[in-house]
Design a protein around this motif. Structure first.
Motif, PDB file in Angstrom:
ATOM      1  N   ILE A   1       0.821  -1.214   0.000  1.00 17.13           N
ATOM      2  CA  ILE A   1       0.000   0.000   0.000  1.00 17.13           C
ATOM      3  C   ILE A   1       0.852   1.260   0.000  1.00 17.13           C
ATOM      4  O   ILE A   1       0.375   2.330  -0.368  1.00 17.13           O
ATOM      5  N   PHE A   2       2.127   1.139   0.370  1.00 15.81           N
ATOM      6  CA  PHE A   2       3.019   2.301   0.377  1.00 15.81           C
ATOM      7  C   PHE A   2       3.543   2.640  -1.012  1.00 15.81           C
ATOM      8  O   PHE A   2       3.973   3.761  -1.248  1.00 15.81           O
ATOM      9  N   GLY A   3       3.563   1.651  -1.905  1.00 19.70           N
ATOM     10  CA  GLY A   3       4.013   1.902  -3.273  1.00 19.70           C
ATOM     11  C   GLY A   3       5.492   2.243  -3.386  1.00 19.70           C
ATOM     12  O   GLY A   3       5.944   2.752  -4.405  1.00 19.70           O
ATOM     13  N   GLY A   4       6.256   1.983  -2.353  1.00 16.43           N
ATOM     14  CA  GLY A   4       7.690   2.245  -2.347  1.00 16.43           C
ATOM     15  C   GLY A   4       8.214   2.234  -0.931  1.00 16.43           C
ATOM     16  O   GLY A   4       7.438   2.162   0.035  1.00 16.43           O
ATOM     17  N   LEU A   5       9.530   2.311  -0.820  1.00 19.66           N
ATOM     18  CA  LEU A   5      10.179   2.245   0.480  1.00 19.66           C
ATOM     19  C   LEU A   5       9.659   3.352   1.395  1.00 19.66           C
ATOM     20  O   LEU A   5       9.595   4.520   1.006  1.00 19.66           O
ATOM     21  N   ALA A   6       9.286   2.974   2.617  1.00 17.63           N
ATOM     22  CA  ALA A   6       8.748   3.916   3.597  1.00 17.63           C
ATOM     23  C   ALA A   6       9.428   3.676   4.937  1.00 17.63           C
ATOM     24  O   ALA A   6       9.668   2.538   5.324  1.00 17.63           O
ATOM     25  N   ALA A   7       9.727   4.756   5.637  1.00 19.04           N
ATOM     26  CA  ALA A   7      10.308   4.634   6.972  1.00 19.04           C
ATOM     27  C   ALA A   7       9.261   4.095   7.935  1.00 19.04           C
ATOM     28  O   ALA A   7       8.069   4.401   7.818  1.00 19.04           O
ATOM     29  N   SER A   8       9.706   3.324   8.893  1.00 21.16           N
ATOM     30  CA  SER A   8       8.829   2.893   9.980  1.00 21.16           C
ATOM     31  C   SER A   8       8.315   4.129  10.711  1.00 21.16           C
ATOM     32  O   SER A   8       9.041   5.116  10.893  1.00 21.16           O
ATOM     33  N   GLY A   9       7.078   4.076  11.147  1.00 24.19           N
ATOM     34  CA  GLY A   9       6.554   5.173  11.963  1.00 24.19           C
ATOM     35  C   GLY A   9       7.387   5.370  13.214  1.00 24.19           C
ATOM     36  O   GLY A   9       7.574   6.491  13.688  1.00 24.19           O
ATOM     37  N   TRP A  10       7.922   4.266  13.748  1.00 26.90           N
ATOM     38  CA  TRP A  10       8.756   4.355  14.955  1.00 26.90           C
ATOM     39  C   TRP A  10      10.082   5.039  14.646  1.00 26.90           C
ATOM     40  O   TRP A  10      10.646   5.713  15.506  1.00 26.90           O
ATOM     41  N   HIS A  11      10.560   4.890  13.421  1.00 26.58           N
ATOM     42  CA  HIS A  11      11.770   5.599  12.995  1.00 26.58           C
ATOM     43  C   HIS A  11      11.470   7.099  12.930  1.00 26.58           C
ATOM     44  O   HIS A  11      12.252   7.925  13.426  1.00 26.58           O
ATOM     45  N   THR A  12      10.332   7.446  12.361  1.00 28.73           N
ATOM     46  CA  THR A  12       9.922   8.849  12.313  1.00 28.73           C
ATOM     47  C   THR A  12       9.795   9.418  13.726  1.00 28.73           C
ATOM     48  O   THR A  12      10.230  10.537  13.999  1.00 28.73           O
TER      49      THR A  12
ATOM     50  N   LYS B   1       0.652  10.397   9.492  1.00 30.01           N
ATOM     51  CA  LYS B   1      -0.232  10.923   8.446  1.00 30.01           C
ATOM     52  C   LYS B   1       0.191  10.506   7.048  1.00 30.01           C
ATOM     53  O   LYS B   1      -0.651  10.198   6.216  1.00 30.01           O
ATOM     54  N   THR B   2       1.481  10.568   6.777  1.00 26.36           N
ATOM     55  CA  THR B   2       2.013  10.148   5.483  1.00 26.36           C
ATOM     56  C   THR B   2       3.405   9.585   5.740  1.00 26.36           C
ATOM     57  O   THR B   2       4.107  10.060   6.637  1.00 26.36           O
ATOM     58  N   PRO B   3       3.819   8.566   4.996  1.00 24.08           N
ATOM     59  CA  PRO B   3       5.115   7.952   5.302  1.00 24.08           C
ATOM     60  C   PRO B   3       6.291   8.867   4.946  1.00 24.08           C
ATOM     61  O   PRO B   3       6.250   9.606   3.965  1.00 24.08           O
ATOM     62  N   ALA B   4       7.318   8.788   5.774  1.00 23.46           N
ATOM     63  CA  ALA B   4       8.581   9.443   5.443  1.00 23.46           C
ATOM     64  C   ALA B   4       9.306   8.543   4.441  1.00 23.46           C
ATOM     65  O   ALA B   4       9.263   7.315   4.555  1.00 23.46           O
ATOM     66  N   ARG B   5       9.950   9.168   3.483  1.00 24.46           N
ATOM     67  CA  ARG B   5      10.584   8.449   2.377  1.00 24.46           C
ATOM     68  C   ARG B   5      12.070   8.803   2.279  1.00 24.46           C
ATOM     69  O   ARG B   5      12.505   9.834   2.796  1.00 24.46           O
ATOM     70  N   PRO B   6      12.830   7.969   1.555  1.00 30.24           N
ATOM     71  CA  PRO B   6      14.232   8.321   1.324  1.00 30.24           C
ATOM     72  C   PRO B   6      14.326   9.711   0.683  1.00 30.24           C
ATOM     73  O   PRO B   6      13.559  10.041  -0.222  1.00 30.24           O
ATOM     74  N   GLY B   7      15.260  10.505   1.177  1.00 32.66           N
ATOM     75  CA  GLY B   7      15.448  11.857   0.656  1.00 32.66           C
ATOM     76  C   GLY B   7      14.623  12.917   1.353  1.00 32.66           C
ATOM     77  O   GLY B   7      14.848  14.108   1.156  1.00 32.66           O
ATOM     78  N   ASP B   8      13.661  12.502   2.174  1.00 33.34           N
ATOM     79  CA  ASP B   8      12.852  13.490   2.897  1.00 33.34           C
ATOM     80  C   ASP B   8      13.731  14.231   3.909  1.00 33.34           C
ATOM     81  O   ASP B   8      14.620  13.646   4.530  1.00 33.34           O
TER      82      ASP B   8
ATOM     83  N   THR C   1       4.358  18.638  15.411  1.00 25.26           N
ATOM     84  CA  THR C   1       4.042  18.179  14.061  1.00 25.26           C
ATOM     85  C   THR C   1       5.327  18.059  13.259  1.00 25.26           C
ATOM     86  O   THR C   1       6.088  19.025  13.146  1.00 25.26           O
ATOM     87  N   THR C   2       5.558  16.869  12.713  1.00 21.55           N
ATOM     88  CA  THR C   2       6.742  16.610  11.894  1.00 21.55           C
ATOM     89  C   THR C   2       6.338  16.766  10.429  1.00 21.55           C
ATOM     90  O   THR C   2       5.389  16.130   9.972  1.00 21.55           O
ATOM     91  N   PHE C   3       7.069  17.620   9.729  1.00 23.64           N
ATOM     92  CA  PHE C   3       6.820  17.909   8.314  1.00 23.64           C
ATOM     93  C   PHE C   3       7.985  17.415   7.464  1.00 23.64           C
ATOM     94  O   PHE C   3       9.125  17.385   7.931  1.00 23.64           O
ATOM     95  N   ASN C   4       7.689  17.112   6.188  1.00 22.87           N
ATOM     96  CA  ASN C   4       8.770  16.878   5.235  1.00 22.87           C
ATOM     97  C   ASN C   4       9.050  18.181   4.477  1.00 22.87           C
ATOM     98  O   ASN C   4       8.405  19.213   4.744  1.00 22.87           O
ATOM     99  N   GLN C   5       9.975  18.145   3.569  1.00 23.52           N
ATOM    100  CA  GLN C   5      10.394  19.345   2.845  1.00 23.52           C
ATOM    101  C   GLN C   5       9.301  19.900   1.928  1.00 23.52           C
ATOM    102  O   GLN C   5       9.386  21.040   1.499  1.00 23.52           O
ATOM    103  N   ARG C   6       8.279  19.127   1.655  1.00 25.15           N
ATOM    104  CA  ARG C   6       7.159  19.604   0.823  1.00 25.15           C
ATOM    105  C   ARG C   6       6.038  20.198   1.677  1.00 25.15           C
ATOM    106  O   ARG C   6       4.991  20.584   1.153  1.00 25.15           O
ATOM    107  N   GLY C   7       6.258  20.247   2.995  1.00 27.22           N
ATOM    108  CA  GLY C   7       5.244  20.786   3.894  1.00 27.22           C
ATOM    109  C   GLY C   7       4.151  19.795   4.229  1.00 27.22           C
ATOM    110  O   GLY C   7       3.148  20.166   4.845  1.00 27.22           O
ATOM    111  N   GLU C   8       4.331  18.528   3.855  1.00 25.97           N
ATOM    112  CA  GLU C   8       3.345  17.499   4.173  1.00 25.97           C
ATOM    113  C   GLU C   8       3.528  17.058   5.630  1.00 25.97           C
ATOM    114  O   GLU C   8       4.661  16.902   6.093  1.00 25.97           O
TER     115      GLU C   8
END
Length: 150
Positions: free
Chosen positions: A52-63, A92-99, A127-134
């Motif tokens: 369902i992630f459609g690609g590599l996703a960090a564990s929520g516990w890693h986040t 809310k949304t998975p952290a990804r490589p490069g985030d 609130t933890t955000f990625n570089q896209r503000g997500e």
């Protein structure tokens, strides 16, 4: 971030704090997952594409661990450290490589202790955000914090 330690009495509802950043790599994601959350969507790029992630996703516990590191090293400098007394977490949304992650925190409630006048509970929304503000994660901890000596 203030260099002086903050006590319960120094805070007000609405106070805000922002951390520095942390860049997440595929190797970081796989290393953490290998030790703490060894699921295919955290360990293998090809297997992750079929989930369902459609690609590599960090564990929520890693986040959550990255969020904690950012708060400790660049968030509010609390007088007795970041001492948890409960709370909630939402991914809310998975952290990804490069985030590139950062955390914005806000004091949302202050609860003086009735039985221990030397402390209180600070409820924060971090609130933890990625570089896209997500929004990647929302952590709402209850933190035990010392009061200033009377």
């Amino acid at each position: 971030m203030s260099q002086e330690p903050l006590f319960f009495d120094d805070l007000a509802v609405g106070d805000r704090f922002e951390t520095g950043t942390h860049e997440l790599s595929a190797d970081d994601i796989k290393r953490f997952a290998g030790e703490f959350d060894p699921q295919p969507f955290h360990l293998d790029d090809e297997a992750a594409r079929e989930t369902i992630f459609g690609g590599l996703a960090a564990s929520g516990w890693h986040t959550a661990a990255i969020t904690m590191r950012l708060l400790v090293t660049g968030g509010p400098k609390l007088a007795n450290g970041i001492v948890g007394a409960g709370g909630g977490i939402e991914w809310k949304t998975p952290a990804r490589p490069g985030d590139i992650l950062h955390v914005d925190s806000e004091v949302i409630e202050l609860i003086p202790s009735r039985s221990r006048p030397d402390r209180g509970i600070v409820v924060m929304r971090s609130t933890t955000f990625n570089q896209r503000g997500e929004v990647v994660q929302v952590l709402t901890p209850k933190l035990m914090l010392a009061r200033r000596a009377a």
